[in-house]
Write an enzyme that holds these catalytic residues in place. Structure first.
Site, PDB file in Angstrom:
ATOM      1  N   LEU A  10       0.822  -1.217   0.000  1.00 25.65           N
ATOM      2  CA  LEU A  10       0.000   0.000   0.000  1.00 25.65           C
ATOM      3  C   LEU A  10       0.859   1.271   0.000  1.00 25.65           C
ATOM      4  O   LEU A  10       0.929   2.000  -0.995  1.00 25.65           O
ATOM      5  CB  LEU A  10      -0.917  -0.029   1.232  1.00 25.65           C
ATOM      6  CG  LEU A  10      -1.781   1.204   1.462  1.00 25.65           C
ATOM      7  CD1 LEU A  10      -2.823   1.361   0.363  1.00 25.65           C
ATOM      8  CD2 LEU A  10      -2.482   1.120   2.817  1.00 25.65           C
ATOM      9  N   ASP A  11       1.549   1.488   1.141  1.00 26.50           N
ATOM     10  CA  ASP A  11       2.297   2.740   1.325  1.00 26.50           C
ATOM     11  C   ASP A  11       3.451   2.830   0.314  1.00 26.50           C
ATOM     12  O   ASP A  11       4.329   1.972   0.295  1.00 26.50           O
ATOM     13  CB  ASP A  11       2.880   2.795   2.749  1.00 26.50           C
ATOM     14  CG  ASP A  11       1.792   2.772   3.820  1.00 26.50           C
ATOM     15  OD1 ASP A  11       0.827   3.529   3.685  1.00 26.50           O
ATOM     16  OD2 ASP A  11       1.925   1.998   4.788  1.00 26.50           O
ATOM     17  N   GLY A  46       8.306  -0.677   4.822  1.00 31.08           N
ATOM     18  CA  GLY A  46       7.823  -2.053   4.691  1.00 31.08           C
ATOM     19  C   GLY A  46       7.761  -2.836   5.982  1.00 31.08           C
ATOM     20  O   GLY A  46       7.030  -3.809   6.077  1.00 31.08           O
ATOM     21  N   ILE A  47       8.516  -2.440   6.978  1.00 28.89           N
ATOM     22  CA  ILE A  47       8.556  -3.218   8.223  1.00 28.89           C
ATOM     23  C   ILE A  47       7.477  -2.723   9.196  1.00 28.89           C
ATOM     24  O   ILE A  47       6.905  -1.656   9.010  1.00 28.89           O
ATOM     25  CB  ILE A  47       9.967  -3.202   8.870  1.00 28.89           C
ATOM     26  CG1 ILE A  47      10.388  -1.790   9.258  1.00 28.89           C
ATOM     27  CG2 ILE A  47      10.988  -3.824   7.920  1.00 28.89           C
ATOM     28  CD1 ILE A  47      11.717  -1.728  10.004  1.00 28.89           C
ATOM     29  N   ARG A  49       5.369  -1.380  12.550  1.00 30.04           N
ATOM     30  CA  ARG A  49       5.518  -0.136  13.324  1.00 30.04           C
ATOM     31  C   ARG A  49       6.556  -0.283  14.438  1.00 30.04           C
ATOM     32  O   ARG A  49       7.431   0.564  14.610  1.00 30.04           O
ATOM     33  CB  ARG A  49       4.155   0.251  13.911  1.00 30.04           C
ATOM     34  CG  ARG A  49       4.086   1.654  14.433  1.00 30.04           C
ATOM     35  CD  ARG A  49       2.708   1.952  15.008  1.00 30.04           C
ATOM     36  NE  ARG A  49       1.640   1.734  14.053  1.00 30.04           N
ATOM     37  CZ  ARG A  49       0.350   1.671  14.366  1.00 30.04           C
ATOM     38  NH1 ARG A  49      -0.041   1.840  15.620  1.00 30.04           N
ATOM     39  NH2 ARG A  49      -0.564   1.471  13.427  1.00 30.04           N
ATOM     40  N   SER A 116      -0.113  -5.564   2.917  1.00 31.54           N
ATOM     41  CA  SER A 116       0.512  -4.407   3.567  1.00 31.54           C
ATOM     42  C   SER A 116       0.813  -4.679   5.038  1.00 31.54           C
ATOM     43  O   SER A 116       0.029  -5.343   5.721  1.00 31.54           O
ATOM     44  CB  SER A 116      -0.446  -3.209   3.482  1.00 31.54           C
ATOM     45  OG  SER A 116      -0.011  -2.168   4.329  1.00 31.54           O
ATOM     46  N   SER A 118       0.750  -2.390   7.176  1.00 32.45           N
ATOM     47  CA  SER A 118       0.110  -1.322   7.943  1.00 32.45           C
ATOM     48  C   SER A 118      -1.167  -1.761   8.655  1.00 32.45           C
ATOM     49  O   SER A 118      -2.005  -2.450   8.093  1.00 32.45           O
ATOM     50  CB  SER A 118      -0.224  -0.154   7.016  1.00 32.45           C
ATOM     51  OG  SER A 118      -0.945   0.829   7.736  1.00 32.45           O
ATOM     52  N   ASN A 120      -3.158   0.542   9.488  1.00 23.17           N
ATOM     53  CA  ASN A 120      -4.075   1.602   9.053  1.00 23.17           C
ATOM     54  C   ASN A 120      -4.586   1.360   7.630  1.00 23.17           C
ATOM     55  O   ASN A 120      -5.216   2.244   7.043  1.00 23.17           O
ATOM     56  CB  ASN A 120      -3.356   2.956   9.088  1.00 23.17           C
ATOM     57  CG  ASN A 120      -2.938   3.367  10.491  1.00 23.17           C
ATOM     58  OD1 ASN A 120      -3.788   3.469  11.376  1.00 23.17           O
ATOM     59  ND2 ASN A 120      -1.650   3.568  10.719  1.00 23.17           N
ATOM     60  N   LYS A 147       7.114  -8.378   7.162  1.00 20.18           N
ATOM     61  CA  LYS A 147       8.119  -8.421   6.109  1.00 20.18           C
ATOM     62  C   LYS A 147       9.488  -8.136   6.737  1.00 20.18           C
ATOM     63  O   LYS A 147       9.554  -7.301   7.628  1.00 20.18           O
ATOM     64  CB  LYS A 147       7.831  -7.353   5.042  1.00 20.18           C
ATOM     65  CG  LYS A 147       6.466  -7.497   4.366  1.00 20.18           C
ATOM     66  CD  LYS A 147       6.175  -6.257   3.509  1.00 20.18           C
ATOM     67  CE  LYS A 147       4.740  -6.273   3.021  1.00 20.18           C
ATOM     68  NZ  LYS A 147       4.344  -5.039   2.310  1.00 20.18           N
ATOM     69  N   GLU A 171       6.085  -3.614  -4.830  1.00 22.25           N
ATOM     70  CA  GLU A 171       6.680  -3.215  -3.544  1.00 22.25           C
ATOM     71  C   GLU A 171       7.629  -2.037  -3.692  1.00 22.25           C
ATOM     72  O   GLU A 171       8.395  -1.984  -4.647  1.00 22.25           O
ATOM     73  CB  GLU A 171       7.525  -4.382  -3.022  1.00 22.25           C
ATOM     74  CG  GLU A 171       6.909  -5.169  -1.915  1.00 22.25           C
ATOM     75  CD  GLU A 171       6.664  -4.397  -0.633  1.00 22.25           C
ATOM     76  OE1 GLU A 171       7.258  -3.315  -0.432  1.00 22.25           O
ATOM     77  OE2 GLU A 171       5.887  -4.873   0.187  1.00 22.25           O
ATOM     78  N   ASP A 172       7.620  -1.132  -2.737  1.00 24.48           N
ATOM     79  CA  ASP A 172       8.613  -0.049  -2.757  1.00 24.48           C
ATOM     80  C   ASP A 172       9.699  -0.269  -1.699  1.00 24.48           C
ATOM     81  O   ASP A 172      10.558   0.598  -1.531  1.00 24.48           O
ATOM     82  CB  ASP A 172       7.946   1.319  -2.523  1.00 24.48           C
ATOM     83  CG  ASP A 172       7.415   1.473  -1.111  1.00 24.48           C
ATOM     84  OD1 ASP A 172       6.927   0.463  -0.539  1.00 24.48           O
ATOM     85  OD2 ASP A 172       7.495   2.589  -0.562  1.00 24.48           O
TER      86      ASP A 172
HETATM   87  C1  BG6 Z   1       4.303  -0.169   5.868  1.00 25.04           C
HETATM   88  C2  BG6 Z   1       5.212   1.036   5.793  1.00 25.04           C
HETATM   89  O1  BG6 Z   1       3.450  -0.178   4.759  1.00 25.04           O
HETATM   90  O2  BG6 Z   1       3.521  -0.128   7.058  1.00 25.04           O
HETATM   91  C3  BG6 Z   1       6.069   1.122   7.047  1.00 25.04           C
HETATM   92  O3  BG6 Z   1       6.046   0.927   4.664  1.00 25.04           O
HETATM   93  C4  BG6 Z   1       5.188   1.113   8.290  1.00 25.04           C
HETATM   94  O4  BG6 Z   1       6.832   2.301   6.982  1.00 25.04           O
HETATM   95  C5  BG6 Z   1       4.290  -0.115   8.264  1.00 25.04           C
HETATM   96  O5  BG6 Z   1       6.007   1.074   9.452  1.00 25.04           O
HETATM   97  C6  BG6 Z   1       3.325  -0.150   9.461  1.00 25.04           C
HETATM   98  O6  BG6 Z   1       2.376   0.860   9.295  1.00 25.04           O
HETATM   99  P1  BG6 Z   1       1.337   1.355  10.393  1.00 25.04           P
HETATM  100  O7  BG6 Z   1       0.370   2.198   9.579  1.00 25.04           O
HETATM  101  O8  BG6 Z   1       0.684   0.127  10.954  1.00 25.04           O
HETATM  102  O9  BG6 Z   1       2.100   2.114  11.398  1.00 25.04           O
HETATM  103 MG    MG Z   2       5.550   0.317   0.997  1.00 24.64          MG
END
Ligand code: BG6
Ligand code: MG
Length: 213
Positions: A10-11, A46-47, A49, A116, A118, A120, A147, A171-172
């Site tokens: 996603l991000d 990618g990792i 929080r 993802s 995340s 969020n 990841k 993936e970025d």
């Molecule tokens: C990943 C981001 O998609 O989500 C990371 O690349 C981030 O930078 C990770 O730490 C966790 O995200 P969140 O939104 O749960 O804090």
């Molecule tokens: Mg990303």
């Protein structure tokens, strides 16, 4: 087409939120009294929080300085800064080629998955009005291992019943590319080759990927 499924991070792949993660961590670093650069931020992409917080504190020379409870408070603080940006997020921040790619995939009956880290992710998909495109959404709330462990991608493919060699991952982050390659998925790096050396293909955005190759 040889692929039956596209799994999207996603991000930084679908939406330009990678910069907001950076700004959130930078605000925390500023408060703790050390500098944090865009280049240093590459390793946090990618990792999870908490893993990102651990890396940030190491960068600031504060690796062992805080208790678990204090670290959880700091992660929540960063997430608060991040959500201030996310609550302003609009469809105009979708990255180039995303909607067109989803439409083409739908027509070609290629399944669409989110993979993802995340927590969020659902909120962001809703704000961007793209949730309906996804056949499956796997995010940081569902996986046990972050990841570069491939769980987020294997869970997507397993839920769809598609074998890994027929999946292409966008993936970025280096951690995400490592995860995809570990299970034999095709790995497309979105960004600069310099940061994403192990990718099978490099594209500036998802719309650039040639599905027929
Ligand atoms: C990943 C981001 O998609 O989500 C990371 O690349 C981030 O930078 C990770 O730490 C966790 O995200 P969140 O939104 O749960 O804090
Ligand atoms: Mg990303």
């Amino acid at each position: 087409m040889k692929y039956r499924c596209g799994i999207f991070d996603l991000d930084g792949v679908l939406v330009d939120t990678a910069k907001y993660h950076y700004l959130g961590w930078k605000k925390l670093a500023d408060r703790l009294g050390f500098s944090f650069t865009v280049q240093q931020n590459e390793a946090l992409k990618g990792i999870s929080r908490m893993a990102a917080l651990d890396l940030l504190l190491e960068i600031g020379g504060l690796g062992d300085a805080f208790s678990q409870q204090e670290k959880e408070q700091m992660a929540a603080e960063k997430n608060g800064y991040y959500l201030e940006y996310i609550n302003q997020l609009g469809e105009e921040e979708l990255l180039l080629g995303v909607t067109e790619t989803f439409e083409r995939m739908r027509k070609a009956r290629i399944r669409i998955a989110l993979g993802s880290a995340s927590k969020n992710a659902r909120l962001i998909l809703k704000r961007l009005h793209i949730e309906e495109y996804f056949d499956v959404v796997i995010d940081g709330n569902l996986v046990k291992k972050a990841k570069p462990d491939p769980e987020v991608f294997t869970m997507s493919a397993d839920r769809l019943g598609i074998c890994y060699s027929q999946c292409v991952v966008f993936e970025d982050s280096l951690a995400g590319l490592q995860a995809a390659k570990a299970v034999g998925m095709t790995a497309v790096g979105i960004g600069e080759r310099e940061n994403l050396r192990i990718a099978d293909y490099i594209c500036r955005n998802v719309g650039e990927f040639v599905w027929e190759q």
